[in-house]
Design a protein around this motif. Structure first.
Motif, PDB file in Angstrom:
ATOM      1  N   PRO A  95      45.608  54.606  18.637  1.00  0.00           N
ATOM      2  CA  PRO A  95      44.228  54.833  19.084  1.00  0.00           C
ATOM      3  C   PRO A  95      44.163  55.346  20.510  1.00  0.00           C
ATOM      4  N   GLU A  96      43.203  56.209  20.756  1.00  0.00           N
ATOM      5  CA  GLU A  96      42.973  56.722  22.113  1.00  0.00           C
ATOM      6  C   GLU A  96      42.391  55.638  23.009  1.00  0.00           C
ATOM      7  N   LEU A  97      41.571  54.770  22.410  1.00  0.00           N
ATOM      8  CA  LEU A  97      40.854  53.765  23.187  1.00  0.00           C
ATOM      9  C   LEU A  97      40.798  52.459  22.403  1.00  0.00           C
ATOM     10  N   THR A 148      36.953  61.569  26.048  1.00  0.00           N
ATOM     11  CA  THR A 148      36.021  62.549  25.503  1.00  0.00           C
ATOM     12  C   THR A 148      35.441  62.044  24.187  1.00  0.00           C
ATOM     13  N   ALA A 149      34.313  62.618  23.810  1.00  0.00           N
ATOM     14  CA  ALA A 149      33.659  62.235  22.557  1.00  0.00           C
ATOM     15  C   ALA A 149      34.573  62.490  21.366  1.00  0.00           C
ATOM     16  N   SER A 150      35.367  63.549  21.426  1.00  0.00           N
ATOM     17  CA  SER A 150      36.259  63.853  20.302  1.00  0.00           C
ATOM     18  C   SER A 150      37.395  62.842  20.181  1.00  0.00           C
ATOM     19  N   GLN A 151      37.729  62.154  21.254  1.00  0.00           N
ATOM     20  CA  GLN A 151      38.806  61.159  21.214  1.00  0.00           C
ATOM     21  C   GLN A 151      38.387  59.864  20.529  1.00  0.00           C
ATOM     22  N   VAL A 152      37.092  59.615  20.407  1.00  0.00           N
ATOM     23  CA  VAL A 152      36.636  58.368  19.801  1.00  0.00           C
ATOM     24  C   VAL A 152      36.022  58.575  18.414  1.00  0.00           C
ATOM     25  N   LEU A 153      36.124  59.793  17.891  1.00  0.00           N
ATOM     26  CA  LEU A 153      35.593  60.059  16.550  1.00  0.00           C
ATOM     27  C   LEU A 153      36.234  59.132  15.536  1.00  0.00           C
ATOM     28  N   PRO A 154      35.569  58.650  14.552  1.00  0.00           N
ATOM     29  CA  PRO A 154      34.243  59.016  14.074  1.00  0.00           C
ATOM     30  C   PRO A 154      33.115  58.286  14.797  1.00  0.00           C
ATOM     31  N   HIS A 155      33.411  57.571  15.849  1.00  0.00           N
ATOM     32  CA  HIS A 155      32.394  56.853  16.611  1.00  0.00           C
ATOM     33  C   HIS A 155      31.796  57.783  17.667  1.00  0.00           C
ATOM     34  N   THR A 156      30.722  57.338  18.285  1.00  0.00           N
ATOM     35  CA  THR A 156      30.097  58.107  19.354  1.00  0.00           C
ATOM     36  C   THR A 156      30.332  57.405  20.687  1.00  0.00           C
ATOM     37  N   ILE A 157      30.032  58.098  21.745  1.00  0.00           N
ATOM     38  CA  ILE A 157      30.135  57.496  23.084  1.00  0.00           C
ATOM     39  C   ILE A 157      29.203  56.285  23.173  1.00  0.00           C
ATOM     40  N   ASN A 158      28.023  56.373  22.573  1.00  0.00           N
ATOM     41  CA  ASN A 158      27.095  55.234  22.591  1.00  0.00           C
ATOM     42  C   ASN A 158      27.666  54.031  21.850  1.00  0.00           C
ATOM     43  N   ASP A 159      28.390  54.265  20.766  1.00  0.00           N
ATOM     44  CA  ASP A 159      29.065  53.165  20.055  1.00  0.00           C
ATOM     45  C   ASP A 159      30.082  52.487  20.967  1.00  0.00           C
ATOM     46  N   VAL A 160      30.816  53.297  21.714  1.00  0.00           N
ATOM     47  CA  VAL A 160      31.840  52.767  22.619  1.00  0.00           C
ATOM     48  C   VAL A 160      31.187  51.919  23.707  1.00  0.00           C
ATOM     49  N   ILE A 161      30.100  52.418  24.287  1.00  0.00           N
ATOM     50  CA  ILE A 161      29.398  51.653  25.329  1.00  0.00           C
ATOM     51  C   ILE A 161      28.867  50.337  24.746  1.00  0.00           C
TER      52      ILE A 161
END
Length: 153
Positions: free
Chosen positions: A44-46, A126-139
């Protein structure tokens, strides 16, 4: 075109190397290298947990080392198919960058060295690194573990 093919055939015949086995072995090597790089990318990226976040390139960043997170959108190029190409990033602003940098390996320090020059934190996703999630999901997930997290949009 025929003369070129005849020249290549003559050269390979002269050297005793058959063109088909060379091509097949080259393709095999390329597939093996590509497969090995994709296996590495399967990590995983994150990762977000109770201790902080882990960014694959940078490593562990503890919640106490994070000052805030910031969502930034940048225009990355010319219009494609009548729409702008935008890149959304989640920037993790570090409270103590020196501490985090000291734990990075040499490759990570080199790859993130220009970020501060451009006005960015060394820790960005970046947003592409957390796909299929969004930046808002990560926050949202970050706030589940660290409710006091400051967010700038």
């Amino acid at each position: 075109m025929t003369a070129t093919l005849a020249a290549v055939t003559a050269v390979t015949a002269e050297s005793g190397i058959a063109p088909v086995p060379v091509a097949i072995s080259s393709i095999g090597i390329a597939v093996a290298v590509f497969g090995a790089t994709r296996m590495r990318a399967a990590t995983p990226e994150l990762v977000i947990d109770s201790h902080g976040v882990v960014i694959r390139l940078i490593g562990r960043i503890h919640w106490t080392e994070i000052d805030r997170v910031r969502v930034r959108t940048i225009d990355v190029g010319p219009k494609v198919l009548a729409s702008r190409r935008l890149n959304t990033n989640l920037e993790i602003v570090l409270a103590d960058p020196v501490s985090v940098i000291s734990r990075m390996d040499r490759r990570a320090r080199l790859l993130t060295a220009l970020s501060p020059v451009a006005g960015w934190s060394r820790a960005s996703v970046t947003a592409s690194q957390v796909l299929p999630h969004t930046i808002n999901d990560v926050i949202h997930d970050m706030r589940l573990y660290h409710p006091a997290l400051r967010v700038e949009t």
